[in-house]
Scaffold this active site. Sequence first.
Site, PDB file in Angstrom:
ATOM      1  N   CYS A 118       0.815  -1.229   0.000  1.00  0.00           N
ATOM      2  CA  CYS A 118       0.000   0.000   0.000  1.00  0.00           C
ATOM      3  C   CYS A 118       0.842   1.270   0.000  1.00  0.00           C
ATOM      4  O   CYS A 118       0.305   2.370  -0.122  1.00  0.00           O
ATOM      5  CB  CYS A 118      -0.944   0.009   1.193  1.00  0.00           C
ATOM      6  SG  CYS A 118      -2.096  -1.349   1.131  1.00  0.00           S
ATOM      7  N   HIS A 258      -2.935   7.185   4.066  1.00  0.00           N
ATOM      8  CA  HIS A 258      -3.449   5.988   3.388  1.00  0.00           C
ATOM      9  C   HIS A 258      -4.776   5.599   4.052  1.00  0.00           C
ATOM     10  O   HIS A 258      -4.890   5.562   5.277  1.00  0.00           O
ATOM     11  CB  HIS A 258      -2.423   4.861   3.521  1.00  0.00           C
ATOM     12  CG  HIS A 258      -2.921   3.542   3.056  1.00  0.00           C
ATOM     13  ND1 HIS A 258      -3.589   3.382   1.866  1.00  0.00           N
ATOM     14  CD2 HIS A 258      -2.859   2.302   3.633  1.00  0.00           C
ATOM     15  CE1 HIS A 258      -3.912   2.102   1.721  1.00  0.00           C
ATOM     16  NE2 HIS A 258      -3.488   1.430   2.778  1.00  0.00           N
ATOM     17  N   ASN A 288     -10.206   0.440   1.522  1.00  0.00           N
ATOM     18  CA  ASN A 288      -8.755   0.507   1.343  1.00  0.00           C
ATOM     19  C   ASN A 288      -8.422   0.117  -0.103  1.00  0.00           C
ATOM     20  O   ASN A 288      -8.512  -1.053  -0.471  1.00  0.00           O
ATOM     21  CB  ASN A 288      -8.084  -0.453   2.336  1.00  0.00           C
ATOM     22  CG  ASN A 288      -6.572  -0.500   2.200  1.00  0.00           C
ATOM     23  OD1 ASN A 288      -6.006   0.054   1.254  1.00  0.00           O
ATOM     24  ND2 ASN A 288      -5.924  -1.170   3.124  1.00  0.00           N
TER      25      ASN A 288
HETATM   26  N1  ACO Z   1     -17.604  -8.625  11.451  1.00  0.00           N
HETATM   27  C1  ACO Z   1     -17.859  -8.979  12.718  1.00  0.00           C
HETATM   28  N2  ACO Z   1     -16.917  -9.387  13.580  1.00  0.00           N
HETATM   29  C2  ACO Z   1     -15.655  -9.437  13.116  1.00  0.00           C
HETATM   30  C3  ACO Z   1     -15.322  -9.108  11.800  1.00  0.00           C
HETATM   31  C4  ACO Z   1     -16.352  -8.690  10.956  1.00  0.00           C
HETATM   32  N3  ACO Z   1     -16.127  -8.333   9.686  1.00  0.00           N
HETATM   33  N4  ACO Z   1     -13.980  -9.252  11.642  1.00  0.00           N
HETATM   34  C5  ACO Z   1     -13.503  -9.684  12.819  1.00  0.00           C
HETATM   35  N5  ACO Z   1     -14.508  -9.800  13.708  1.00  0.00           N
HETATM   36  C6  ACO Z   1     -14.444 -10.243  15.099  1.00  0.00           C
HETATM   37  C7  ACO Z   1     -13.209 -11.041  15.398  1.00  0.00           C
HETATM   38  O1  ACO Z   1     -13.396 -12.406  15.061  1.00  0.00           O
HETATM   39  C8  ACO Z   1     -13.064 -10.845  16.886  1.00  0.00           C
HETATM   40  O2  ACO Z   1     -13.926 -11.723  17.545  1.00  0.00           O
HETATM   41  P1  ACO Z   1     -13.452 -12.477  18.889  1.00  0.00           P
HETATM   42  O3  ACO Z   1     -13.164 -11.370  19.854  1.00  0.00           O
HETATM   43  O4  ACO Z   1     -14.617 -13.317  19.209  1.00  0.00           O
HETATM   44  O5  ACO Z   1     -12.209 -13.216  18.479  1.00  0.00           O
HETATM   45  C9  ACO Z   1     -13.583  -9.430  17.116  1.00  0.00           C
HETATM   46  O6  ACO Z   1     -14.337  -9.098  15.927  1.00  0.00           O
HETATM   47  C10 ACO Z   1     -12.494  -8.403  17.288  1.00  0.00           C
HETATM   48  O7  ACO Z   1     -11.493  -8.654  16.295  1.00  0.00           O
HETATM   49  P2  ACO Z   1     -10.257  -7.719  16.120  1.00  0.00           P
HETATM   50  O8  ACO Z   1      -9.364  -8.273  15.061  1.00  0.00           O
HETATM   51  O9  ACO Z   1      -9.639  -7.414  17.452  1.00  0.00           O
HETATM   52  O10 ACO Z   1     -10.993  -6.408  15.601  1.00  0.00           O
HETATM   53  P3  ACO Z   1     -10.372  -4.998  15.408  1.00  0.00           P
HETATM   54  O11 ACO Z   1     -11.094  -4.009  16.205  1.00  0.00           O
HETATM   55  O12 ACO Z   1      -8.874  -5.035  15.491  1.00  0.00           O
HETATM   56  O13 ACO Z   1     -10.753  -4.706  13.881  1.00  0.00           O
HETATM   57  C11 ACO Z   1      -9.677  -4.731  11.767  1.00  0.00           C
HETATM   58  C12 ACO Z   1     -10.287  -5.580  12.876  1.00  0.00           C
HETATM   59  C13 ACO Z   1     -10.752  -3.824  11.203  1.00  0.00           C
HETATM   60  C14 ACO Z   1      -9.166  -5.659  10.679  1.00  0.00           C
HETATM   61  C15 ACO Z   1      -8.527  -3.885  12.345  1.00  0.00           C
HETATM   62  O14 ACO Z   1      -7.664  -4.696  13.099  1.00  0.00           O
HETATM   63  C16 ACO Z   1      -7.720  -3.177  11.303  1.00  0.00           C
HETATM   64  O15 ACO Z   1      -8.203  -2.323  10.588  1.00  0.00           O
HETATM   65  N6  ACO Z   1      -6.413  -3.477  11.223  1.00  0.00           N
HETATM   66  C17 ACO Z   1      -5.548  -2.829  10.281  1.00  0.00           C
HETATM   67  C18 ACO Z   1      -5.816  -3.353   8.915  1.00  0.00           C
HETATM   68  C19 ACO Z   1      -5.064  -2.568   7.884  1.00  0.00           C
HETATM   69  O16 ACO Z   1      -4.859  -1.400   8.025  1.00  0.00           O
HETATM   70  N7  ACO Z   1      -4.612  -3.215   6.867  1.00  0.00           N
HETATM   71  C20 ACO Z   1      -3.838  -2.473   5.923  1.00  0.00           C
HETATM   72  C21 ACO Z   1      -3.585  -3.255   4.811  1.00  0.00           C
HETATM   73  S1  ACO Z   1      -2.451  -2.323   3.848  1.00  0.00           S
HETATM   74  C22 ACO Z   1      -1.748  -3.367   2.718  1.00  0.00           C
HETATM   75  O17 ACO Z   1      -0.573  -3.339   2.550  1.00  0.00           O
HETATM   76  C23 ACO Z   1      -2.578  -4.334   1.945  1.00  0.00           C
END
Ligand code: ACO
Length: 333
Positions: A118, A258, A288
Amino acid sequence: MAKRHAGIVGLGTYLPSRILTNFDLEKMVSTSNQWILERTGIAERRIVDKETTSDLAAKAGLRALNDAKVKNKVRKKDVDLVIVATASPDMIFPSTACLAQEKLGLKNVPAFDILAACSGFSYGLVIAESLISSGIYRTILLIGAEAISRFVDWQDRSTCILFGDGAGAVVMQETEEGYGVLSSYLAADGGGKDLLKIPAGGAFKPASFDTVERRLHYIKMNGREVFKFAVQSIFDASVKALELAGLKVSDIDFFIPHQANKRIIDSVAKKLKIDSKKIICNIYNYGNTSTASIPLALEEIYRSGKLQRGDFILTVSFGGGLVWGANVIRWSY
Ligand code: ACO
């Protein structure tokens, strides 16, 4: 010889027409519109149908070339390099840049891809700026393009809610002193290689029945760890790029991070103490879009007429690798 300075002289974007909403995703995986909105700030994203990354790249590239022609009298035949930053290339080779170059009718113009996840657009700005300021090339078409949905596992609710497709392009040329790309800071840490990756399909794990069965050709991510890395790296890169430009946070007119997660953007903005009115965030509509996210956000302020000559813009990105980087740009037209 006085140092040359390079800046943006044309800007264009392209988005596929199909919209995938959070409500659509509710029918595909166990999730809810409310969860996605609260945790990411995303409501919908664009998804390619038949188009590929090089199609999006060529369409955004053409719009950037048209803009450069109207605003700065740049002709298509002036282009002497095409760079495509992408994390979702059509093929490993030929490069997506070669495929887009052909679609743009830029025969014999050199073309190559940048693979910096990214952060590809941030890295691309450094490469384009360096090649122009050193006098090697005069006119460069730099494109960030993604059909990243093709690498998304539509059974994995923790990643499929995040990504969207799109492309943004800039034409770069020599500009006046004090304008254009004023400073850049890039970084990488391969120690974080397992936090965000597409494990199979390369030389490490060539595609096989087994890799497909285990869904290893899709994006895998440790969301929590990437989140923590993102907040710190965006903050650090922003501070470093500002220092290199001799500017303060308060000097910045537009902050373009980003677009990965609204909560990441909000946390960084708080750490940087930047005025919320200066933060550009379009994640609600596009999710994203990886390398396309910065030029897509830039285009929003450009088209709205908010962006004025002389404005200072801070762009910053992070991605799988791990990689991160920032650029300070002074708008020149
Ligand atoms: N819907 C409902 N529940 C979900 C979902 C969903 N889509 N996805 C995960 N959950 C659940 C999980 O299973 C977890 O359940 P549990 O507690 O029973 O295990 C709970 O929600 C919390 O999960 P977390 O992973 O802690 O959720 P978080 O608040 O961290 O949000 C997210 C997840 C949105 C992915 C976040 O961590 C994030 O944005 N991280 C950064 C991602 C990012 O920026 N990626 C960049 C990519 S750049 C590149 O180079 C491609």
